[in-house]
Design a protein around this motif. Structure first.
Motif, PDB file in Angstrom:
ATOM      1  N   ILE A 153       1.995  -1.521   8.749  1.00  0.00           N
ATOM      2  CA  ILE A 153       2.046  -1.918   7.430  1.00  0.00           C
ATOM      3  C   ILE A 153       1.707  -0.344   5.842  1.00  0.00           C
ATOM      4  O   ILE A 153       2.646  -0.091   5.536  1.00  0.00           O
ATOM      5  CB  ILE A 153       2.256  -3.031   7.240  1.00  0.00           C
ATOM      6  N   THR A 154       0.099  -0.228   6.751  1.00  0.00           N
ATOM      7  CA  THR A 154      -0.637   1.078   5.233  1.00  0.00           C
ATOM      8  C   THR A 154      -0.120   2.188   5.710  1.00  0.00           C
ATOM      9  O   THR A 154       0.079   2.629   4.721  1.00  0.00           O
ATOM     10  CB  THR A 154      -1.820   0.409   5.548  1.00  0.00           C
ATOM     11  N   SER A 155      -0.145   2.480   7.114  1.00  0.00           N
ATOM     12  CA  SER A 155       0.563   3.538   6.870  1.00  0.00           C
ATOM     13  C   SER A 155       2.081   4.065   6.069  1.00  0.00           C
ATOM     14  O   SER A 155       2.154   5.091   5.200  1.00  0.00           O
ATOM     15  CB  SER A 155       0.683   4.052   8.348  1.00  0.00           C
ATOM     16  N   ALA A 156       3.462   2.925   6.202  1.00  0.00           N
ATOM     17  CA  ALA A 156       4.381   3.351   5.473  1.00  0.00           C
ATOM     18  C   ALA A 156       3.941   2.613   3.942  1.00  0.00           C
ATOM     19  O   ALA A 156       4.652   3.682   3.186  1.00  0.00           O
ATOM     20  CB  ALA A 156       5.264   2.023   5.477  1.00  0.00           C
ATOM     21  N   ILE A 157       3.351   1.996   3.367  1.00  0.00           N
ATOM     22  CA  ILE A 157       2.496   2.218   2.134  1.00  0.00           C
ATOM     23  C   ILE A 157       2.272   3.378   1.508  1.00  0.00           C
ATOM     24  O   ILE A 157       2.830   3.926   0.758  1.00  0.00           O
ATOM     25  CB  ILE A 157       1.395   1.288   1.812  1.00  0.00           C
ATOM     26  N   SER A 158       1.268   4.236   2.434  1.00  0.00           N
ATOM     27  CA  SER A 158       0.480   5.426   2.254  1.00  0.00           C
ATOM     28  C   SER A 158       1.002   6.978   2.143  1.00  0.00           C
ATOM     29  O   SER A 158       1.766   7.165   1.164  1.00  0.00           O
ATOM     30  CB  SER A 158      -0.800   5.743   2.470  1.00  0.00           C
ATOM     31  N   LYS A 159       2.353   5.939   3.409  1.00  0.00           N
ATOM     32  CA  LYS A 159       3.704   7.401   3.052  1.00  0.00           C
ATOM     33  C   LYS A 159       5.320   7.160   2.251  1.00  0.00           C
ATOM     34  O   LYS A 159       5.807   8.622   1.594  1.00  0.00           O
ATOM     35  CB  LYS A 159       4.110   7.796   4.558  1.00  0.00           C
ATOM     36  N   HIS A 160       4.805   6.465   2.243  1.00  0.00           N
ATOM     37  CA  HIS A 160       6.751   6.127   1.517  1.00  0.00           C
ATOM     38  C   HIS A 160       6.728   4.932   0.248  1.00  0.00           C
ATOM     39  O   HIS A 160       6.920   5.785  -1.081  1.00  0.00           O
ATOM     40  CB  HIS A 160       7.394   5.381   2.241  1.00  0.00           C
ATOM     41  N   LEU A 161       6.030   4.077   0.342  1.00  0.00           N
ATOM     42  CA  LEU A 161       6.452   2.971  -0.981  1.00  0.00           C
ATOM     43  C   LEU A 161       4.933   2.229  -1.454  1.00  0.00           C
ATOM     44  O   LEU A 161       4.583   1.198  -0.663  1.00  0.00           O
ATOM     45  CB  LEU A 161       7.229   1.924  -0.642  1.00  0.00           C
ATOM     46  N   PRO A 162       4.044   2.620  -2.294  1.00  0.00           N
ATOM     47  CA  PRO A 162       4.306   3.877  -3.538  1.00  0.00           C
ATOM     48  C   PRO A 162       4.488   4.969  -2.634  1.00  0.00           C
ATOM     49  O   PRO A 162       4.730   6.424  -3.765  1.00  0.00           O
ATOM     50  CB  PRO A 162       3.763   3.284  -5.041  1.00  0.00           C
ATOM     51  N   GLY A 163       3.599   5.193  -1.957  1.00  0.00           N
ATOM     52  CA  GLY A 163       3.627   6.186  -1.616  1.00  0.00           C
ATOM     53  C   GLY A 163       2.657   7.254  -1.394  1.00  0.00           C
ATOM     54  O   GLY A 163       1.244   6.277  -1.636  1.00  0.00           O
ATOM     55  N   PRO A 164       2.070   8.767  -1.361  1.00  0.00           N
ATOM     56  CA  PRO A 164       0.550   9.055  -1.352  1.00  0.00           C
ATOM     57  C   PRO A 164      -0.404   8.553  -2.641  1.00  0.00           C
ATOM     58  O   PRO A 164       0.113   9.105  -3.574  1.00  0.00           O
ATOM     59  CB  PRO A 164       0.840  10.497  -1.032  1.00  0.00           C
ATOM     60  N   GLY A 165      -1.139   8.259  -2.723  1.00  0.00           N
ATOM     61  CA  GLY A 165      -2.250   7.742  -3.045  1.00  0.00           C
ATOM     62  C   GLY A 165      -2.806   5.943  -3.317  1.00  0.00           C
ATOM     63  O   GLY A 165      -3.144   6.122  -4.751  1.00  0.00           O
ATOM     64  N   SER A 166      -1.337   5.981  -3.011  1.00  0.00           N
ATOM     65  CA  SER A 166      -1.748   4.086  -3.249  1.00  0.00           C
ATOM     66  C   SER A 166      -3.082   3.590  -2.973  1.00  0.00           C
ATOM     67  O   SER A 166      -3.880   4.836  -1.597  1.00  0.00           O
ATOM     68  CB  SER A 166      -0.163   3.557  -1.937  1.00  0.00           C
ATOM     69  N   HIS A 167      -3.385   2.654  -3.412  1.00  0.00           N
ATOM     70  CA  HIS A 167      -4.103   2.159  -2.220  1.00  0.00           C
ATOM     71  C   HIS A 167      -4.067   0.809  -2.021  1.00  0.00           C
ATOM     72  O   HIS A 167      -3.758  -0.226  -3.057  1.00  0.00           O
ATOM     73  CB  HIS A 167      -6.301   2.163  -3.225  1.00  0.00           C
ATOM     74  N   VAL A 168      -4.742  -0.540  -0.693  1.00  0.00           N
ATOM     75  CA  VAL A 168      -3.755  -1.361  -0.588  1.00  0.00           C
ATOM     76  C   VAL A 168      -5.145  -2.136  -0.995  1.00  0.00           C
ATOM     77  O   VAL A 168      -5.966  -2.060  -0.871  1.00  0.00           O
ATOM     78  CB  VAL A 168      -4.105  -1.986   0.880  1.00  0.00           C
ATOM     79  N   VAL A 169      -5.020  -3.598  -1.861  1.00  0.00           N
ATOM     80  CA  VAL A 169      -6.526  -3.874  -2.554  1.00  0.00           C
ATOM     81  C   VAL A 169      -6.414  -5.166  -1.576  1.00  0.00           C
ATOM     82  O   VAL A 169      -6.916  -6.185  -1.582  1.00  0.00           O
ATOM     83  CB  VAL A 169      -6.302  -4.337  -4.190  1.00  0.00           C
ATOM     84  N   ASN A 170      -5.290  -5.619  -1.215  1.00  0.00           N
ATOM     85  CA  ASN A 170      -5.280  -6.931  -0.799  1.00  0.00           C
ATOM     86  C   ASN A 170      -3.713  -7.547   0.365  1.00  0.00           C
ATOM     87  O   ASN A 170      -2.875  -6.740   0.540  1.00  0.00           O
ATOM     88  CB  ASN A 170      -4.765  -7.942  -2.033  1.00  0.00           C
ATOM     89  N   PHE A 171      -4.384  -7.881   1.630  1.00  0.00           N
ATOM     90  CA  PHE A 171      -3.505  -8.073   2.538  1.00  0.00           C
ATOM     91  C   PHE A 171      -3.673  -9.546   3.468  1.00  0.00           C
ATOM     92  O   PHE A 171      -4.738  -9.424   3.521  1.00  0.00           O
ATOM     93  CB  PHE A 171      -3.973  -7.387   3.436  1.00  0.00           C
ATOM     94  N   SER A 172      -2.359 -10.070   3.647  1.00  0.00           N
ATOM     95  CA  SER A 172      -2.351 -11.287   4.001  1.00  0.00           C
ATOM     96  C   SER A 172      -0.927 -10.968   5.543  1.00  0.00           C
ATOM     97  O   SER A 172      -0.191 -11.111   4.951  1.00  0.00           O
ATOM     98  CB  SER A 172      -2.614 -12.734   2.769  1.00  0.00           C
ATOM     99  N   VAL A 173      -1.813 -11.351   6.001  1.00  0.00           N
ATOM    100  CA  VAL A 173      -0.718 -11.228   7.208  1.00  0.00           C
ATOM    101  C   VAL A 173      -0.266 -12.484   8.051  1.00  0.00           C
ATOM    102  O   VAL A 173      -1.450 -13.219   8.072  1.00  0.00           O
ATOM    103  CB  VAL A 173      -0.651  -9.802   7.943  1.00  0.00           C
ATOM    104  N   ASN A 174       0.873 -13.374   8.341  1.00  0.00           N
ATOM    105  CA  ASN A 174       0.567 -13.749   9.369  1.00  0.00           C
ATOM    106  C   ASN A 174       1.773 -13.471  10.535  1.00  0.00           C
ATOM    107  O   ASN A 174       2.753 -12.839  10.669  1.00  0.00           O
ATOM    108  CB  ASN A 174       1.581 -15.540   8.741  1.00  0.00           C
ATOM    109  N   PHE A 175       0.949 -13.747  12.040  1.00  0.00           N
ATOM    110  CA  PHE A 175       1.678 -13.241  13.006  1.00  0.00           C
ATOM    111  C   PHE A 175       1.838 -14.831  13.694  1.00  0.00           C
ATOM    112  O   PHE A 175       1.509 -14.718  13.962  1.00  0.00           O
ATOM    113  CB  PHE A 175       0.311 -12.550  13.877  1.00  0.00           C
ATOM    114  N   ILE A 176       3.292 -14.332  13.815  1.00  0.00           N
ATOM    115  CA  ILE A 176       4.302 -15.492  14.167  1.00  0.00           C
ATOM    116  C   ILE A 176       4.365 -14.866  15.477  1.00  0.00           C
ATOM    117  O   ILE A 176       4.362 -15.883  16.216  1.00  0.00           O
ATOM    118  CB  ILE A 176       5.618 -15.123  13.263  1.00  0.00           C
TER     119      ILE A 176
END
Length: 155
Positions: free
Chosen positions: A72-95
């Motif tokens: 997920i974080t790789s896709a954010i870094s590569k595509h949306l928003p893309g290079p230069g992005s920084h994840v500041v909060n991550f909440s995940v539920n493994f179903i």
């Protein structure tokens, strides 16, 4: 690595709108699992030992949760928003557990753009090939933001 070579940055907060989306498909291969386990020195038998996992509810080795977060974080870094992005909060539920060699489809959607805080909120849902939902996540991301010369850093 492209040291010294200018790279295109991802979308800035002004270029992102609620509803922007991305879908990607990722197959979990042995090479990725071995790299992850080697890097983290994680020898959890749940991830690698068939004889152990046959005695558990899973019946076979599962993919480490953090590895799925990395996709997920790789896709954010590569595509949306893309290079230069920084994840500041991550909440995940493994179903549901994800097993080795599974192919997952990850759907990303921008659900909030907060220009005051310079953060976008992205919802993520992943399904396996049987269309079973395996995870839901909400990720808050600072899009790329280059501070112009003379501007003070507000952080």
């Amino acid at each position: 690595m492209n040291i010294g070579k200018p790279r295109k940055l991802g979308k800035t907060i002004d270029e992102i709108e609620e509803g922007d989306s991305l879908s990607l498909t990722e197959s979990i291969e042995d090479s990725q699992l071995l790299l992850y386990l080697g890097l983290t020195n994680d020898a959890n038998p749940l991830y690698i030992q068939h004889d152990y996992t046959q005695k558990t509810e899973y019946q076979r080795p599962i993919v480490p949760s953090v590895m799925l977060m990395g996709i997920i974080t790789s896709a954010i870094s590569k595509h949306l928003p893309g290079p230069g992005s920084h994840v500041v909060n991550f909440s995940v539920n493994f179903i549901e557990p994800v097993f080795h060699y599974e192919t997952l489809t990850f759907d990303f959607e921008v659900i909030k753009v907060d220009k005051m805080k310079d953060v976008v909120t992205i919802s993520v849902e992943a399904v396996n090939t049987q269309e079973d939902r395996v995870l839901d996540a909400v990720v808050m991301v600072q899009p790329p933001n280059i501070i112009e010369e003379g501007e003070e850093n507000e952080h």
